[in-house]
Design a protein around this motif. Structure first.
Motif, PDB file in Angstrom:
ATOM      1  N   LYS A 166       0.741  -1.312  -0.093  1.00 14.24           N
ATOM      2  CA  LYS A 166      -0.067   0.000   0.091  1.00 14.24           C
ATOM      3  C   LYS A 166       0.922   1.280   0.122  1.00 14.24           C
ATOM      4  O   LYS A 166       0.575   2.219  -0.676  1.00 14.24           O
ATOM      5  CB  LYS A 166      -0.991  -0.074   1.450  1.00 14.24           C
ATOM      6  N   ASN A 167       1.874   1.152   0.914  1.00  8.43           N
ATOM      7  CA  ASN A 167       2.582   2.483   0.866  1.00  8.43           C
ATOM      8  C   ASN A 167       3.421   2.737  -0.514  1.00  8.43           C
ATOM      9  O   ASN A 167       3.901   3.933  -0.869  1.00  8.43           O
ATOM     10  CB  ASN A 167       3.899   2.000   1.983  1.00  8.43           C
ATOM     11  N   VAL A 168       3.703   1.765  -1.341  1.00  2.53           N
ATOM     12  CA  VAL A 168       4.149   1.745  -2.734  1.00  2.53           C
ATOM     13  C   VAL A 168       3.296   1.897  -3.763  1.00  2.53           C
ATOM     14  O   VAL A 168       3.594   2.086  -4.997  1.00  2.53           O
ATOM     15  CB  VAL A 168       5.225   0.686  -2.957  1.00  2.53           C
ATOM     16  N   GLY A 169       1.940   1.905  -3.425  1.00  2.94           N
ATOM     17  CA  GLY A 169       0.619   2.097  -4.481  1.00  2.94           C
ATOM     18  C   GLY A 169       0.408   0.715  -5.118  1.00  2.94           C
ATOM     19  O   GLY A 169       0.059   1.061  -6.061  1.00  2.94           O
ATOM     20  N   ILE A 170       0.675  -0.410  -4.425  1.00  2.00           N
ATOM     21  CA  ILE A 170       0.079  -1.554  -5.103  1.00  2.00           C
ATOM     22  C   ILE A 170      -1.096  -2.023  -4.249  1.00  2.00           C
ATOM     23  O   ILE A 170      -0.779  -2.154  -3.228  1.00  2.00           O
ATOM     24  CB  ILE A 170       1.287  -2.376  -5.249  1.00  2.00           C
ATOM     25  N   THR A 171      -2.107  -2.135  -4.955  1.00  2.10           N
ATOM     26  CA  THR A 171      -3.219  -2.489  -4.129  1.00  2.10           C
ATOM     27  C   THR A 171      -3.818  -3.954  -4.306  1.00  2.10           C
ATOM     28  O   THR A 171      -4.836  -4.418  -3.783  1.00  2.10           O
ATOM     29  CB  THR A 171      -4.489  -1.527  -4.525  1.00  2.10           C
ATOM     30  N   ASP A 172      -3.105  -4.569  -5.418  1.00  2.00           N
ATOM     31  CA  ASP A 172      -3.406  -6.124  -5.603  1.00  2.00           C
ATOM     32  C   ASP A 172      -2.383  -6.879  -5.537  1.00  2.00           C
ATOM     33  O   ASP A 172      -1.703  -6.686  -6.133  1.00  2.00           O
ATOM     34  CB  ASP A 172      -4.131  -6.020  -6.882  1.00  2.00           C
ATOM     35  N   PHE A 173      -2.373  -8.155  -4.971  1.00  2.00           N
ATOM     36  CA  PHE A 173      -1.243  -8.996  -4.639  1.00  2.00           C
ATOM     37  C   PHE A 173      -0.759  -9.522  -6.208  1.00  2.00           C
ATOM     38  O   PHE A 173       0.237  -9.701  -6.442  1.00  2.00           O
ATOM     39  CB  PHE A 173      -1.498 -10.188  -3.715  1.00  2.00           C
ATOM     40  N   ALA A 174      -1.908  -9.685  -6.917  1.00  2.00           N
ATOM     41  CA  ALA A 174      -1.622 -10.091  -8.377  1.00  2.00           C
ATOM     42  C   ALA A 174      -0.652  -9.065  -9.070  1.00  2.00           C
ATOM     43  O   ALA A 174      -0.210  -9.534 -10.309  1.00  2.00           O
ATOM     44  CB  ALA A 174      -2.937 -10.354  -8.938  1.00  2.00           C
ATOM     45  N   ASP A 175      -0.807  -7.781  -8.667  1.00  4.02           N
ATOM     46  CA  ASP A 175       0.251  -6.817  -9.448  1.00  4.02           C
ATOM     47  C   ASP A 175       1.686  -6.842  -8.999  1.00  4.02           C
ATOM     48  O   ASP A 175       2.389  -6.151  -9.607  1.00  4.02           O
ATOM     49  CB  ASP A 175      -0.689  -5.494  -9.385  1.00  4.02           C
ATOM     50  N   VAL A 176       1.998  -7.426  -8.125  1.00  9.13           N
ATOM     51  CA  VAL A 176       3.271  -7.545  -7.773  1.00  9.13           C
ATOM     52  C   VAL A 176       4.212  -8.263  -8.527  1.00  9.13           C
ATOM     53  O   VAL A 176       4.149  -9.293  -9.186  1.00  9.13           O
ATOM     54  CB  VAL A 176       3.616  -8.179  -6.263  1.00  9.13           C
ATOM     55  N   LYS A 177       5.534  -7.460  -8.942  1.00 15.72           N
ATOM     56  CA  LYS A 177       6.289  -8.173  -9.884  1.00 15.72           C
ATOM     57  C   LYS A 177       7.719  -8.743  -9.105  1.00 15.72           C
ATOM     58  O   LYS A 177       7.739  -7.946  -7.972  1.00 15.72           O
ATOM     59  CB  LYS A 177       6.882  -7.067 -10.821  1.00 15.72           C
ATOM     60  N   ARG A 178       8.540  -9.171  -9.488  1.00 12.98           N
ATOM     61  CA  ARG A 178       9.800  -9.656  -8.752  1.00 12.98           C
ATOM     62  C   ARG A 178      10.612  -8.489  -8.378  1.00 12.98           C
ATOM     63  O   ARG A 178      11.056  -8.402  -7.203  1.00 12.98           O
ATOM     64  CB  ARG A 178      10.668 -10.314  -9.946  1.00 12.98           C
ATOM     65  N   ALA A 179      10.583  -7.318  -9.022  1.00 11.25           N
ATOM     66  CA  ALA A 179      11.180  -5.910  -8.396  1.00 11.25           C
ATOM     67  C   ALA A 179      10.790  -5.688  -7.076  1.00 11.25           C
ATOM     68  O   ALA A 179      11.311  -5.135  -6.036  1.00 11.25           O
ATOM     69  CB  ALA A 179      11.287  -4.993  -9.400  1.00 11.25           C
ATOM     70  N   ASP A 180       9.255  -5.615  -7.202  1.00  8.46           N
ATOM     71  CA  ASP A 180       8.687  -5.482  -5.890  1.00  8.46           C
ATOM     72  C   ASP A 180       9.084  -6.254  -4.720  1.00  8.46           C
ATOM     73  O   ASP A 180       9.001  -5.752  -3.317  1.00  8.46           O
ATOM     74  CB  ASP A 180       7.056  -5.459  -6.214  1.00  8.46           C
ATOM     75  N   ILE A 181       9.146  -7.396  -4.871  1.00  7.98           N
ATOM     76  CA  ILE A 181       9.678  -8.530  -3.777  1.00  7.98           C
ATOM     77  C   ILE A 181      10.997  -7.936  -3.286  1.00  7.98           C
ATOM     78  O   ILE A 181      11.284  -7.907  -2.167  1.00  7.98           O
ATOM     79  CB  ILE A 181       9.406  -9.706  -4.065  1.00  7.98           C
ATOM     80  N   LEU A 182      11.924  -7.889  -4.252  1.00  9.21           N
ATOM     81  CA  LEU A 182      13.290  -7.394  -3.736  1.00  9.21           C
ATOM     82  C   LEU A 182      13.276  -6.126  -3.198  1.00  9.21           C
ATOM     83  O   LEU A 182      14.075  -5.811  -2.194  1.00  9.21           O
ATOM     84  CB  LEU A 182      14.173  -7.545  -4.985  1.00  9.21           C
ATOM     85  N   ASP A 183      12.350  -5.297  -3.601  1.00 11.70           N
ATOM     86  CA  ASP A 183      12.388  -3.869  -2.861  1.00 11.70           C
ATOM     87  C   ASP A 183      11.700  -4.040  -1.635  1.00 11.70           C
ATOM     88  O   ASP A 183      12.339  -3.492  -0.487  1.00 11.70           O
ATOM     89  CB  ASP A 183      11.523  -2.899  -3.604  1.00 11.70           C
ATOM     90  N   PHE A 184      10.774  -5.090  -1.423  1.00 11.91           N
ATOM     91  CA  PHE A 184      10.300  -5.542  -0.078  1.00 11.91           C
ATOM     92  C   PHE A 184      11.526  -5.943   0.722  1.00 11.91           C
ATOM     93  O   PHE A 184      11.554  -5.436   2.192  1.00 11.91           O
ATOM     94  CB  PHE A 184       9.101  -6.326  -0.089  1.00 11.91           C
ATOM     95  N   GLN A 185      12.008  -6.630   0.293  1.00 14.78           N
ATOM     96  CA  GLN A 185      13.360  -7.426   1.190  1.00 14.78           C
ATOM     97  C   GLN A 185      14.244  -6.256   1.362  1.00 14.78           C
ATOM     98  O   GLN A 185      14.707  -6.348   2.948  1.00 14.78           O
ATOM     99  CB  GLN A 185      13.937  -8.191   0.222  1.00 14.78           C
ATOM    100  N   ARG A 186      14.581  -5.243   0.618  1.00 12.48           N
ATOM    101  CA  ARG A 186      15.234  -4.210   0.985  1.00 12.48           C
ATOM    102  C   ARG A 186      14.772  -3.170   2.193  1.00 12.48           C
ATOM    103  O   ARG A 186      15.459  -2.841   3.322  1.00 12.48           O
ATOM    104  CB  ARG A 186      15.798  -3.458   0.128  1.00 12.48           C
ATOM    105  N   SER A 187      13.659  -3.137   2.119  1.00 11.19           N
ATOM    106  CA  SER A 187      12.695  -2.493   3.096  1.00 11.19           C
ATOM    107  C   SER A 187      12.758  -3.131   4.429  1.00 11.19           C
ATOM    108  O   SER A 187      12.854  -2.392   5.665  1.00 11.19           O
ATOM    109  CB  SER A 187      11.543  -2.163   2.649  1.00 11.19           C
ATOM    110  N   LEU A 188      12.856  -4.081   4.451  1.00  8.44           N
ATOM    111  CA  LEU A 188      12.829  -5.056   5.816  1.00  8.44           C
ATOM    112  C   LEU A 188      14.324  -4.889   6.356  1.00  8.44           C
ATOM    113  O   LEU A 188      14.372  -4.898   7.524  1.00  8.44           O
ATOM    114  CB  LEU A 188      12.567  -6.608   5.484  1.00  8.44           C
TER     115      LEU A 188
END
Length: 106
Positions: free
Chosen positions: A26-48
């Motif tokens: 939600k903080n990065v503007g993605i509202t649907d799990f189905a719209d997540v891309k590989r880069a989003d997952i890697l960005d999430f990991q970096r945010s953690l």
């Protein structure tokens, strides 16, 4: 999960992990799990990592997200999981305290 005889505390932990992921999306503007891309997952990991969470905690969260996307792929919600295979954070293994032969004698 309750049907799989999971403890209530386990279900709550999985829920908390997925809520952490959902808040990030939600903080990065993605509202649907189905719209997540590989880069989003890697960005999430970096945010953690930036939050300086314990590596084992991060790996638990990433593992739960991976399970979610594997399930979504099985259900046809996504074509393929965006979670890179083997995604994890290295942990420093705790040293094992060795017992000497002298300590084994009773």
């Amino acid at each position: 999960m309750a049907l799989e005889n999971k403890q209530k505390s386990t279900i709550i932990e999985y829920k908390n992990r997925l809520e952490t992921f959902e808040r990030y999306l939600k903080n990065v503007g993605i509202t649907d799990f189905a719209d997540v891309k590989r880069a989003d997952i890697l960005d999430f990991q970096r945010s953690l990592l930036k939050r300086k969470l314990n590596p084992r905690r991060i790996n638990g969260i990433l593992s739960t997200v991976c399970v979610l996307y594997n399930w979504m792929a099985l259900e046809g919600e996504v074509e393929v999981s965006p979670v890179p295979e083997g995604l994890h954070v290295r942990t420093n293994p705790q040293p094992i305290e060795r017992i000497s032969d002298d300590n084994l004698k009773v």
